[in-house]
Structure formats: structure tokens, C-alpha cells
Design a protein around this motif. Structure first.
Motif, PDB file in Angstrom:
ATOM      1  N   ALA A   1       9.419   4.887   2.534  1.00  0.00           N
ATOM      2  CA  ALA A   1       9.875   4.511   1.200  1.00  0.00           C
ATOM      3  C   ALA A   1       9.545   5.589   0.192  1.00  0.00           C
ATOM      4  CB  ALA A   1       9.231   3.187   0.775  1.00  0.00           C
ATOM      5  N   ASP A   2      10.435   5.749  -0.776  1.00  0.00           N
ATOM      6  CA  ASP A   2      10.257   6.661  -1.894  1.00  0.00           C
ATOM      7  C   ASP A   2       9.726   5.855  -3.079  1.00  0.00           C
ATOM      8  OD1 ASP A   2      10.473   8.366  -4.056  1.00  0.00           O
ATOM      9  OD2 ASP A   2      12.570   8.890  -3.725  1.00  0.00           O
ATOM     10  N   ALA A   3       8.627   6.267  -3.661  1.00  0.00           N
ATOM     11  CA  ALA A   3       7.992   5.513  -4.742  1.00  0.00           C
ATOM     12  C   ALA A   3       8.886   5.352  -5.956  1.00  0.00           C
ATOM     13  CB  ALA A   3       6.691   6.198  -5.158  1.00  0.00           C
ATOM     14  N   LEU A   4       9.850   6.251  -6.139  1.00  0.00           N
ATOM     15  CA  LEU A   4      10.734   6.171  -7.295  1.00  0.00           C
ATOM     16  C   LEU A   4      11.935   5.258  -7.051  1.00  0.00           C
ATOM     17  CD1 LEU A   4       8.977   8.650  -8.032  1.00  0.00           C
ATOM     18  CD2 LEU A   4      10.993   9.627  -9.122  1.00  0.00           C
TER      19      LEU A   4
ATOM     20  N   ASP B   1       0.868  -1.176   0.000  1.00  0.00           N
ATOM     21  CA  ASP B   1       0.000   0.000   0.000  1.00  0.00           C
ATOM     22  C   ASP B   1       0.906   1.227   0.000  1.00  0.00           C
ATOM     23  OD1 ASP B   1      -2.139   1.719   0.115  1.00  0.00           O
ATOM     24  OD2 ASP B   1      -2.595   1.352   2.227  1.00  0.00           O
ATOM     25  N   LEU B   2       1.067   1.823  -1.153  1.00  0.00           N
ATOM     26  CA  LEU B   2       2.034   2.906  -1.336  1.00  0.00           C
ATOM     27  C   LEU B   2       1.365   4.259  -1.129  1.00  0.00           C
ATOM     28  CD1 LEU B   2       5.005   3.318  -2.086  1.00  0.00           C
ATOM     29  CD2 LEU B   2       4.319   3.335  -4.488  1.00  0.00           C
ATOM     30  N   ALA B   3       2.124   5.217  -0.615  1.00  0.00           N
ATOM     31  CA  ALA B   3       1.570   6.525  -0.222  1.00  0.00           C
ATOM     32  C   ALA B   3       0.417   6.298   0.753  1.00  0.00           C
ATOM     33  CB  ALA B   3       1.120   7.320  -1.437  1.00  0.00           C
TER      34      ALA B   3
ATOM     35  N   GLY C   1       1.867 -11.220 -13.368  1.00  0.00           N
ATOM     36  CA  GLY C   1       0.499 -11.629 -13.091  1.00  0.00           C
ATOM     37  C   GLY C   1      -0.106 -10.898 -11.911  1.00  0.00           C
ATOM     38  N   GLY C   2       0.703 -10.097 -11.216  1.00  0.00           N
ATOM     39  CA  GLY C   2       0.218  -9.342 -10.066  1.00  0.00           C
ATOM     40  C   GLY C   2      -0.605  -8.130 -10.469  1.00  0.00           C
ATOM     41  N   ARG C   3      -1.186  -7.463  -9.486  1.00  0.00           N
ATOM     42  CA  ARG C   3      -2.185  -6.433  -9.757  1.00  0.00           C
ATOM     43  C   ARG C   3      -1.738  -5.054  -9.277  1.00  0.00           C
ATOM     44  NH1 ARG C   3      -4.041 -10.276  -6.685  1.00  0.00           N
ATOM     45  NH2 ARG C   3      -4.920  -9.043  -4.981  1.00  0.00           N
ATOM     46  N   LEU C   4      -2.243  -4.051  -9.955  1.00  0.00           N
ATOM     47  CA  LEU C   4      -2.103  -2.658  -9.545  1.00  0.00           C
ATOM     48  C   LEU C   4      -3.494  -2.059  -9.433  1.00  0.00           C
ATOM     49  CD1 LEU C   4      -0.416   0.001  -9.125  1.00  0.00           C
ATOM     50  CD2 LEU C   4      -0.651   0.347 -11.597  1.00  0.00           C
TER      51      LEU C   4
ATOM     52  N   GLU D   1       8.554   1.706 -11.516  1.00  0.00           N
ATOM     53  CA  GLU D   1       9.209   1.149 -10.341  1.00  0.00           C
ATOM     54  C   GLU D   1       8.264   0.212  -9.582  1.00  0.00           C
ATOM     55  OE1 GLU D   1      12.215   0.893  -7.156  1.00  0.00           O
ATOM     56  OE2 GLU D   1      12.019   0.778  -9.328  1.00  0.00           O
ATOM     57  N   ILE D   2       6.995   0.558  -9.512  1.00  0.00           N
ATOM     58  CA  ILE D   2       6.020  -0.316  -8.855  1.00  0.00           C
ATOM     59  C   ILE D   2       5.903  -1.632  -9.615  1.00  0.00           C
ATOM     60  CG2 ILE D   2       3.599  -0.575  -8.181  1.00  0.00           C
ATOM     61  CD1 ILE D   2       3.579   2.555  -7.918  1.00  0.00           C
TER      62      ILE D   2
END
Length: 233
Positions: free
Chosen positions: A99-102, A57-59, A140-143, A132-133
Motif C-alpha cells: 500500500a501507498d500511504a498517500l 501498521d503503516l510502513a 474517535g480512533g487513534r494515531l 489520508e490516514i
């Protein structure tokens, strides 16, 4: 108290969120007239995190969304570059990391899914973050991304931009410890790309099967995508 500008300098954005962390969740609920809970529930349904899965779970801010996604039994990690936000959410009992998303501090293919709720528009380089994500999500994973968007129907779009957004910003200023920060948030909402433009950006960053679901007449949209499976050698 600090506020960021639309150049989205990471240090300024982090400092701004550090400054509003203590009352951020309360201000969010007031500013969205309680719709934030409905949007979180809808995002959790689309994410469909299951037992045994690892979810980034980013940001994530204070982890309010992370705790929602973890209810289904998945291991969910809250990541944010604002130490103030993470500190304010320690009581939620979910794992947290700065963590930095970049430049994510995770190995390739570490997660089954990644999600961002109302945070991607604060990244200094959206496409680089999406790429980067994709690196840390398995094939096969999800965003899943929940973010402000553009109402498709003209009259509603006019009302949203001219009246509703201003009312939301005013409420945010009245309930926040850093009223100036909500000036930036309003500006970032108005300049954020529409549903199709964001979908194209996601698709060009290494994701496939991109689609979106409008919420609240399109004022908010959920985008979903899949990381392509690796081709056999």
C-alpha cells in the motif's frame, strides 16, 4: 544497490528498502544498539491495541512491529510499499498488504487505530499521508507515530548529532547488504522536524489532542493523536 535521496521519490525509496529487506531487522538492532526493541515496546503500550480492534501498521516493513501489536488480541494489518520488505516478513504470520500511504486501498473509517514506526519520514508528502490516514481511521480512533526526533537538552543534542548518529550509521553500513542506503537514512534523520513541528503538522492534518512522549532523551519520540468525533447534523 540503490539509495534514495531527500526528494524521497517513491520508486527510489521502495527500491532502496527492497535492497536492504533481507537483513533490515538485524541491521536495525545493531544500528540502534538494541534500543529498537525498547522503542517498539513503548509504542505498543501507547497504542494499547485491544481485542476486537482493527489496527493499521503503516510502513510496517517486515511486520516486526505488527506482530508485537497483535499480541494483545487486536487484528493488525502490516502495510508497506516495499514488496521486498513484506516478502521478508511472511514468516511472521500477520496479514500484509502492499500500500501507498498517500493512496490507501481502504474504505473510510476502516480502522480503530493507525500506527507508523520509523517510516513517516520516508513519505514524499508527510501532511498528505497524515490526512489520508485520518480518512481510513474511524472518528474517535487513534494515531500513534514513533520516529526519530530532536533531543531537547543542548549537550545531548550535540552528542547525538555529531557522534551517536554517525556511529549508528557506521554500524548500519557495516551490517547492511546496501551500505549506501544508510547514508540516506542518516540524512533523513538530521533533516526531520522536531517534536513540536511534527505535532503541529499532525494537528493541521485532521487530528486532535496531539501530544508526544520523548524516549532516550528525545532522540526518539512517540506522538499520539485522536481523530475528532463526527459532529451531529
Amino acid at each position: 544497490m540503490s539509495r534514495a535521496n531527500l526528494d524521497k521519490d517513491p520508486h527510489e525509496v521502495a527500491a532502496m528498502f527492497d535492497g536492504v529487506a533481507a537483513g533490515y531487522d538485524r541491521a536495525n538492532s545493531f544500528m540502534t544498539f538494541g534500543f529498537d526493541r525498547r522503542w517498539r515496546t513503548a509504542t505498543a503500550r501507547v497504542l494499547d491495541a485491544r481485542p476486537g480492534e482493527k489496527v493499521l501498521d503503516l510502513a510496517a516493513g517486515t511486520g516486526v512491529s505488527t506482530s508485537e501489536y497483535a499480541r494483545g488480541g487486536a487484528w493488525c494489518l502490516a502495510a508497506d510499499f516495499s514488496f521486498g520488505m513484506l516478502t521478508s516478513g511472511k514468516h511472521r504470520g500477520v496479514p500484509m498488504v502492499a500500500a501507498d500511504a498517500l493512496h490507501l486501498p481502504f474504505a473510510d473509517n476502516s480502522f480503530d487505530a493507525a500506527t507508523i514506526s520509523f517510516g513517516i519520514r520516508n513519505f514524499v508528502d508527510t501532511k498528505a499521508a497524515l490526512t489520508e490516514i485520518a480518512r481510513v481511521v474511524r472518528p474517535g480512533g487513534r494515531l500513534v507515530i514513533c520516529e526519530v526526533s530532536t533531543p531537547a537538552f543542548g549537550p545531548i543534542r550535540f552528542l547525538y548529532r555529531k557522534f551517536i548518529l554517525r556511529a549508528m550509521t557506521l554500524v548500519g553500513r557495516l551490517t547492511s547488504s546496501n551500505p549506501a542506503a544508510y547514508g540516506y537514512l542518516a540524512e533523513s534523520m538530521l533533516t526531520w522536524p522536531d517534536q513540536r513541528t511534527l505535532a503541529e503538522m499532525i494537528a493541521s492534518s485532521g487530528w486532535s489532542d496531539v501530544e508526544w512522549l520523548n524516549l532516550t532523551f528525545g532522540a526518539v519520540a512517540i506522538h499520539r493523536a485522536t481523530k475528532p468525533a463526527e459532529k451531529a447534523p
